[in-house]
Design an enzyme around this catalytic site. Sequence first.
Site, short mmCIF file in Angstrom:
data_model
loop_
_atom_site.label_atom_id
_atom_site.label_comp_id
_atom_site.label_asym_id
_atom_site.label_seq_id
_atom_site.Cartn_x
_atom_site.Cartn_y
_atom_site.Cartn_z
N GLY A 93 0.77 -1.24 0.00
CA GLY A 93 0.00 0.00 0.00
C GLY A 93 0.80 1.29 0.00
CG ASP A 94 3.60 4.45 1.79
OD1 ASP A 94 3.84 5.00 0.68
OD2 ASP A 94 3.85 4.99 2.88
CG LEU A 95 6.28 -1.64 -2.66
CD1 LEU A 95 6.80 -2.18 -1.35
CD2 LEU A 95 5.79 -2.78 -3.54
CG ASN A 99 7.95 2.41 3.31
OD1 ASN A 99 8.63 2.91 4.20
ND2 ASN A 99 6.76 2.87 2.98
#
Length: 278
Positions: free
Chosen positions: A182-184, A188
């Site tokens: 989702g926040d790749l 991260n």
Amino acid sequence: MASRLTGRRVTEARAASGLPAEVTLEDGTAVMVKRGDAPGAVRAEVAGLRWLGEARAVRVPAVLGHDERWMVTERVPTGRPDGAAALRFGHALAALHAAGAPAFGAPPPGGPEEAYIGLAPMSNAPGADWPHWYAERRVLPYLRGAVDAGTVRPGEAAVIERVCEQLADLAGPAEPPSRLHGDLWNGNVLWGADGEVRLIDPAAHGGHRETDLAMLQLFGCPQLDRVLAGYQEAAPLADGWRQRVGLHQLFPLLVHAVLFGRGYAEQALAAARGAFTE
């Protein structure tokens, strides 16, 4: 804080100006301590890490303890990205997505519907199909926020609204909900010293697998071609996926426009215009 949450005494704390902070426990274990000030932020992150880990695909740091404001995770020794690790990461990311989700927008089990992506609120209310859900829950809320902040001009918003109206035609073949990080973005993705990638700081939910891949491309990623090659070997993407990258980048670009200003709004507008020309 780490002592209270893990039940083990802290023997060393590495000086840091902010968080996460690295500390060493009495048994020699190095851990990371992170604070989440927004209501439900830690619960969302812990639930996301566990949900991703349950897929037994891409590795995530183990959660060693948490409460409503603080979490402690294992520290991952990092190394240099290489082609072999990238290929394995691509295979593992495909397996993570294939683990699936109950619905588009579904939160991880035990995670709140009102979650976060970075510092921005993010709703994990489920939807029946991807085009309508993506427009209503991912693109339009941040577009409205950017307009309210003056980052996107009202006349410009019409370009992105038009994309939302035509998403069913632009989205490509229908796919089942995937289990997304989702926040790749690259920050991260931790390239472990052992040659295996770990993912941190998820904004996990059920979504379209091309969204994770589009975000991975947005801010650059080492060995990206090898990552994508590994993914394609394991789970080939539908025809036209390269032309849909900008469509899937609308979401993170508008989040950044709300948080960081006009430059990202201009990128979002360019991505929206490109959806009709590519």
